[in-house]
Design a protein around this motif. Sequence first.
Motif, PDB file in Angstrom:
ATOM      1  N   ALA A 295      -8.776  -5.545   5.486  1.00 39.31           N
ATOM      2  CA  ALA A 295      -9.898  -5.891   4.613  1.00 39.31           C
ATOM      3  C   ALA A 295     -10.279  -4.716   3.712  1.00 39.31           C
ATOM      4  O   ALA A 295     -10.945  -4.914   2.693  1.00 39.31           O
ATOM      5  N   ARG A 296      -9.867  -3.519   4.084  1.00 40.65           N
ATOM      6  CA  ARG A 296     -10.256  -2.323   3.334  1.00 40.65           C
ATOM      7  C   ARG A 296      -9.114  -1.712   2.535  1.00 40.65           C
ATOM      8  O   ARG A 296      -9.356  -0.973   1.568  1.00 40.65           O
ATOM      9  N   LEU A 297      -7.874  -1.975   2.930  1.00 37.35           N
ATOM     10  CA  LEU A 297      -6.728  -1.339   2.296  1.00 37.35           C
ATOM     11  C   LEU A 297      -5.910  -2.378   1.537  1.00 37.35           C
ATOM     12  O   LEU A 297      -5.540  -3.407   2.099  1.00 37.35           O
ATOM     13  N   PRO A 298      -5.605  -2.130   0.259  1.00 38.40           N
ATOM     14  CA  PRO A 298      -4.844  -3.117  -0.498  1.00 38.40           C
ATOM     15  C   PRO A 298      -3.372  -3.164  -0.078  1.00 38.40           C
ATOM     16  O   PRO A 298      -2.757  -2.142   0.219  1.00 38.40           O
ATOM     17  N   VAL A 299      -2.844  -4.366  -0.039  1.00 37.01           N
ATOM     18  CA  VAL A 299      -1.417  -4.581   0.200  1.00 37.01           C
ATOM     19  C   VAL A 299      -0.860  -5.239  -1.053  1.00 37.01           C
ATOM     20  O   VAL A 299      -1.312  -6.317  -1.442  1.00 37.01           O
ATOM     21  N   ALA A 300       0.113  -4.565  -1.679  1.00 37.00           N
ATOM     22  CA  ALA A 300       0.708  -5.076  -2.910  1.00 37.00           C
ATOM     23  C   ALA A 300       2.054  -5.711  -2.598  1.00 37.00           C
ATOM     24  O   ALA A 300       2.756  -5.299  -1.680  1.00 37.00           O
ATOM     25  N   ARG A 301       2.402  -6.703  -3.377  1.00 37.07           N
ATOM     26  CA  ARG A 301       3.682  -7.395  -3.198  1.00 37.07           C
ATOM     27  C   ARG A 301       4.522  -7.205  -4.454  1.00 37.07           C
ATOM     28  O   ARG A 301       4.082  -7.524  -5.559  1.00 37.07           O
ATOM     29  N   ALA A 302       5.738  -6.676  -4.256  1.00 33.87           N
ATOM     30  CA  ALA A 302       6.632  -6.381  -5.368  1.00 33.87           C
ATOM     31  C   ALA A 302       7.707  -7.445  -5.485  1.00 33.87           C
ATOM     32  O   ALA A 302       8.342  -7.802  -4.485  1.00 33.87           O
ATOM     33  N   THR A 303       7.931  -7.916  -6.702  1.00 32.67           N
ATOM     34  CA  THR A 303       9.012  -8.861  -6.935  1.00 32.67           C
ATOM     35  C   THR A 303      10.364  -8.198  -6.678  1.00 32.67           C
ATOM     36  O   THR A 303      11.274  -8.794  -6.103  1.00 32.67           O
ATOM     37  N   ASN A 304      10.492  -6.940  -7.081  1.00 30.31           N
ATOM     38  CA  ASN A 304      11.701  -6.160  -6.869  1.00 30.31           C
ATOM     39  C   ASN A 304      11.293  -4.801  -6.320  1.00 30.31           C
ATOM     40  O   ASN A 304      10.749  -3.967  -7.047  1.00 30.31           O
ATOM     41  N   LEU A 305      11.537  -4.567  -5.036  1.00 34.24           N
ATOM     42  CA  LEU A 305      11.086  -3.342  -4.377  1.00 34.24           C
ATOM     43  C   LEU A 305      11.747  -2.114  -4.989  1.00 34.24           C
ATOM     44  O   LEU A 305      11.092  -1.092  -5.228  1.00 34.24           O
ATOM     45  N   THR A 306      13.052  -2.183  -5.255  1.00 32.74           N
ATOM     46  CA  THR A 306      13.767  -1.025  -5.802  1.00 32.74           C
ATOM     47  C   THR A 306      13.204  -0.635  -7.168  1.00 32.74           C
ATOM     48  O   THR A 306      12.962   0.551  -7.443  1.00 32.74           O
ATOM     49  N   ARG A 307      12.968  -1.612  -8.016  1.00 36.96           N
ATOM     50  CA  ARG A 307      12.427  -1.313  -9.341  1.00 36.96           C
ATOM     51  C   ARG A 307      11.033  -0.699  -9.243  1.00 36.96           C
ATOM     52  O   ARG A 307      10.689   0.223  -9.986  1.00 36.96           O
ATOM     53  N   THR A 308      10.228  -1.210  -8.328  1.00 36.80           N
ATOM     54  CA  THR A 308       8.873  -0.669  -8.164  1.00 36.80           C
ATOM     55  C   THR A 308       8.914   0.768  -7.668  1.00 36.80           C
ATOM     56  O   THR A 308       8.130   1.616  -8.123  1.00 36.80           O
ATOM     57  N   LEU A 309       9.820   1.068  -6.748  1.00 31.82           N
ATOM     58  CA  LEU A 309       9.950   2.447  -6.274  1.00 31.82           C
ATOM     59  C   LEU A 309      10.371   3.383  -7.405  1.00 31.82           C
ATOM     60  O   LEU A 309       9.923   4.539  -7.490  1.00 31.82           O
ATOM     61  N   LYS A 310      11.223   2.905  -8.297  1.00 32.23           N
ATOM     62  CA  LYS A 310      11.607   3.711  -9.462  1.00 32.23           C
ATOM     63  C   LYS A 310      10.398   3.981 -10.353  1.00 32.23           C
ATOM     64  O   LYS A 310      10.238   5.088 -10.883  1.00 32.23           O
ATOM     65  N   ASP A 311       9.545   2.981 -10.532  1.00 36.92           N
ATOM     66  CA  ASP A 311       8.335   3.160 -11.327  1.00 36.92           C
ATOM     67  C   ASP A 311       7.418   4.200 -10.691  1.00 36.92           C
ATOM     68  O   ASP A 311       6.830   5.039 -11.393  1.00 36.92           O
ATOM     69  N   TYR A 312       7.308   4.147  -9.358  1.00 37.59           N
ATOM     70  CA  TYR A 312       6.458   5.124  -8.672  1.00 37.59           C
ATOM     71  C   TYR A 312       7.029   6.533  -8.816  1.00 37.59           C
ATOM     72  O   TYR A 312       6.292   7.507  -8.996  1.00 37.59           O
ATOM     73  N   ALA A 313       8.356   6.641  -8.744  1.00 33.98           N
ATOM     74  CA  ALA A 313       8.995   7.951  -8.922  1.00 33.98           C
ATOM     75  C   ALA A 313       8.747   8.482 -10.333  1.00 33.98           C
ATOM     76  O   ALA A 313       8.513   9.686 -10.527  1.00 33.98           O
ATOM     77  N   ALA A 314       8.771   7.578 -11.319  1.00 33.02           N
ATOM     78  CA  ALA A 314       8.509   7.990 -12.697  1.00 33.02           C
ATOM     79  C   ALA A 314       7.070   8.457 -12.880  1.00 33.02           C
ATOM     80  O   ALA A 314       6.767   9.176 -13.842  1.00 33.02           O
ATOM     81  N   ASN A 315       6.190   8.053 -11.963  1.00 33.46           N
ATOM     82  CA  ASN A 315       4.788   8.475 -12.008  1.00 33.46           C
ATOM     83  C   ASN A 315       4.536   9.713 -11.143  1.00 33.46           C
ATOM     84  O   ASN A 315       3.380  10.002 -10.800  1.00 33.46           O
ATOM     85  N   GLY A 316       5.595  10.411 -10.788  1.00 33.14           N
ATOM     86  CA  GLY A 316       5.448  11.699 -10.119  1.00 33.14           C
ATOM     87  C   GLY A 316       5.405  11.665  -8.608  1.00 33.14           C
ATOM     88  O   GLY A 316       4.987  12.652  -7.983  1.00 33.14           O
ATOM     89  N   MET A 317       5.832  10.595  -7.987  1.00 30.89           N
ATOM     90  CA  MET A 317       5.820  10.523  -6.520  1.00 30.89           C
ATOM     91  C   MET A 317       7.218  10.747  -5.967  1.00 30.89           C
ATOM     92  O   MET A 317       8.216  10.305  -6.545  1.00 30.89           O
ATOM     93  N   GLN A 318       7.286  11.446  -4.820  1.00 32.29           N
ATOM     94  CA  GLN A 318       8.562  11.557  -4.135  1.00 32.29           C
ATOM     95  C   GLN A 318       8.744  10.338  -3.228  1.00 32.29           C
ATOM     96  O   GLN A 318       7.809   9.896  -2.567  1.00 32.29           O
TER      97      GLN A 318
END
Length: 328
Positions: free
Chosen positions: A230-253
């Motif tokens: 109820a307190r923590l958001p859970v996101a659903r990705a259509t393509n997990l690999t693509r989303t991880l690439k987006d997160y990496a492009a935003n400076g995350m390891q």
Amino acid sequence: MAGNSQRRGAVRKSGTKKGQVAGSGGKHRRGLEGRGATPPAEARTKHPAAKRARAAEKAKAAAVQGRSAGRGVPRAGRKSDEGPELVLGRNPVLECLRADVPATALYVAVGTENDDRLSESVQRAADMGISILEVPRTDLDRLSANGLHQGVALQVPPYRYAHPDDLLDRVKATAEPALLVALDNITDPRNLGAVIRSVAAFGGQGVLIPQRRSASVTAVAWRTSAGAAARLPVARATNLTRTLKDYAANGMQIVGLDADGDTTLDNFDGSVPTVVVVGSEGKGLSRLVRENCDSILSIPMAGPVESLNASVAAGVVLADIARQRRLG
């Protein structure tokens, strides 16, 4: 006699009219009148067509009632993207209410024997503003394959998932470095609920799951998370690999967890923005996800145990990252 015109043997009734002594009131005349057009078959009570029409109407009413009472929705623990979920049984229902699962209705079968669990469930539902409805026991029987509903059921609406970009916005809104967990091939909702609980406990900003081949936030996951869902958001990705690439492009390891990882937890730097990717015990990380990880992390084991449960492994890594950030 010559002057008497009355026939011999005739009886004269003076003062009376020919015909009935008492009138019929026009009943016989109305009985001869037409009764109008013949009613349609559906309007004749005993006609087969009328019986079919009544059966169809009854089925339609039952379907409407079933939708409002939770009929036709998936049973507890099953994934549902379109309709509410029904939790059956006194212990599961009470655990959900204790965990503040956002339920919409509590159903109690007519004639159900009361006990402490049922009393507490009814009281909690009333305090939370949840509708409490008394229904025939046969309604709950239809919803349970084995009839072990114990006279009580809780209706839980579908979970509202966040968008993966919402997690980025949440990270940017806080002064803390990013700490997200992505799940790959995790199909047990209890593991999902336990990970959600650990992420919330160790300061993470959210959880990412793929849209397909993944556990969903069901009532089981809600319950295991102890209300953290109820307190923590859970996101659903259509393509997990693509989303991880987006997160990496935003400076995350991007760090994957695997027993055969090339980096041990003792040598891992978790002070920078991090996405921890957790795979299942059996399948591990999928090939594309592994290829897009910056490193594969393993947890040093002191005993003969080969691997940890996915949610336990995630909790160990999150706890160590939280420790590093506290000390840093």
